[in-house]
Design an enzyme around this catalytic site. Structure first.
Site, short mmCIF file in Angstrom:
data_model
loop_
_atom_site.label_atom_id
_atom_site.label_comp_id
_atom_site.label_asym_id
_atom_site.label_seq_id
_atom_site.Cartn_x
_atom_site.Cartn_y
_atom_site.Cartn_z
N HIS A 19 0.85 -1.20 0.00
CA HIS A 19 0.00 0.00 0.00
C HIS A 19 0.88 1.24 0.00
CE1 HIS A 19 -4.11 1.72 1.15
NE2 HIS A 19 -3.30 2.78 1.05
N HIS A 21 1.11 5.01 -2.38
CA HIS A 21 0.55 5.83 -3.46
C HIS A 21 1.68 6.55 -4.20
CE1 HIS A 21 -3.76 5.53 -2.33
NE2 HIS A 21 -3.25 5.30 -1.13
N ASP A 23 1.61 9.18 -6.11
CA ASP A 23 1.57 10.63 -5.98
C ASP A 23 1.78 11.09 -4.54
OD1 ASP A 23 -0.85 9.46 -5.34
OD2 ASP A 23 -2.08 11.11 -6.08
N GLY A 181 -9.85 7.68 -1.84
CA GLY A 181 -10.44 8.99 -1.64
C GLY A 181 -11.25 9.02 -0.35
N HIS A 208 -9.93 0.67 -0.21
CA HIS A 208 -9.75 1.50 0.97
C HIS A 208 -11.05 1.44 1.79
CE1 HIS A 208 -6.32 3.26 -1.13
NE2 HIS A 208 -6.03 3.96 -0.04
N GLU A 211 -10.91 3.21 7.23
CA GLU A 211 -9.85 4.15 7.58
C GLU A 211 -10.45 5.34 8.33
OE1 GLU A 211 -6.32 6.82 5.44
OE2 GLU A 211 -7.91 5.93 4.22
N ASP A 300 1.87 4.00 2.86
CA ASP A 300 0.79 4.86 2.38
C ASP A 300 1.35 5.98 1.50
OD1 ASP A 300 -1.83 5.47 1.95
OD2 ASP A 300 -2.18 6.41 3.89
#
EC number: 3.5.4.4
Length: 362
Positions: A19, A21, A23, A181, A208, A211, A300
């Site tokens: 996991h 990202h 970006d 998101g 996701h 969370e 993350d």
């Protein structure tokens, strides 16, 4: 003799990352250079150290929605082929430097088309960057395998289209699909057609869930959508109580997830920053690990959370007293849960992870 559990020694350990990202993991210097190169004028700072501090400060917001706001700047400089390729290549190089031997990196192609690229061109640029990063790492003496997850934004209406993108590139390095998101107001069940498409094509996906929102999000991800893994999932502890003797009493959802060996992609530092948990010491990671849920350690967003896999492991060691055998178990958990083939997973476990941990254990 057992090797001491210091940050330097943890960096030597092989790691598997599920996991992360794309970006959320840029180098601050790269953000600055790409902004200057491509005319992005909205950066809040123009010095690498100041920019890094901005992202760190913004991440410690106590809110998932606010935590996500700074991504406008990283996404803003990732709008053409060369920028995407560079960010992907550097991502692999940085992970390899931390002795990550397997990684699944996720990103949302729909966020990178403002410069005129097609969705396919976006994925092609990232995959090419990953491949070049693997070659650069190998030339530096570090072997790493990197695969891609394509993500759909849960507030948008393109998830079925992005799922089809995952299938088109399934033999070129894309191994799965995800939705991400803000959770509140955007339940996984809004995207059932995308998940059905993935299942109909015998493909894997993670969601996701749990969370920033509670058990209903996790329940939908598993019961309605059929997720193979859970992104975060920390709120599953709301379904674990104490029995009359003071022992753990699992609710039906928690018991199902443990019985089915559903992997949890846990991101401790990120969860503290978004307010999902109060501190690393209060993170449910340890409780779930001791109850033998399949927990994995993840970063993350390495830039926003100012972290690495080694730092995440060290923080867990300091909070919960873990030893090398625990870190090895969490790493093998991740490899068992990867979206590559069984022979590939087994080879990395038996030929890389176990032998290198044996040296550390002594």
């Amino acid at each position: 003799m057992t090797t001491p559990l210091t940050l330097e020694n943890i960096r030597r350990a092989p790691k598997a990352l599920l996991h992360d990202h794309l970006d959320g993991g840029l180098r601050p210097s790269t953000v600055l250079e790409l902004a200057e190169q491509y005319g992005y004028d909205d950066l809040p700072a123009h010095d690498a150290d100041e920019l890094a501090e901005f992202f760190r400060t913004a991440a410690h917001s106590g809110s998932l929605v606010r935590y996500l706001e700074p991504f406008a700047h990283t996404v803003g400089v990732m709008q053409n082929h060369d920028a995407l390729h560079r960010v992907a290549r550097e991502c692999v190089e940085d992970l390899a430097d931390d002795n990550v031997v397997y990684a699944e990196i996720r990103f949302a192609p729909e966020l990178h088309i403002d410069g005129g690229l097609s969705l396919d061109a976006v994925v092609e640029a990232v995959l090419a960057g990953f491949a070049d990063g693997e070659k650069a790492a190998a030339a530096a003496g570090r072997t790493i395998t990197v695969r891609c997850l394509v993500t759909a934004m849960r507030h948008a209406a393109r998830s079925r289209e992005i799922a089809a993108l995952a299938i088109r590139f399934r033999d070129q390095g894309v191994v799965g699909f995800d939705i991400a998101g803000a959770e509140a107001g955007y339940p996984p069940s809004r995207h059932l057609d995308a998940f059905e498409y993935m299942r109909s094509n015998n493909a894997r996906f993670t969601i996701h869930a749990g969370e920033a929102f509670g058990l209903p999000s996790i329940h939908e991800a598993i019961a309605f959508c059929g997720a193979d893994r859970l992104g975060h999932g920390v709120r599953i502890v709301d379904d674990i109580d104490m029995d009359a003797e003071g022992g753990p009493k699992l609710g039906r959802l928690a018991a199902l997830l443990r019985d089915k060996r559903i992997p949890f992609e846990m991101c401790p530092s990120s969860n503290v920053q978004t307010g999902a948990v109060a501190s690393i010491a209060e993170h449910p990671f340890d409780r779930l690990a001791r109850l033998r849920f399949r927990v994995t350690v993840n970063t993350d967003n390495r830039l926003m959370s100012d972290t690495t896999m080694s730092l995440e492991m060290l923080r867990l060691v300091e909070a919960f007293g873990y030893g090398w055998s625990d870190l090895e178990r969490f790493t093998i958990n991740a490899m068992k849960s990867a979206f590559i083939s069984f022979p590939e997973r087994l080879a990395i476990i038996d030929e890389v992870i176990k032998p290198r941990y044996a040296v550390l254990v002594g």
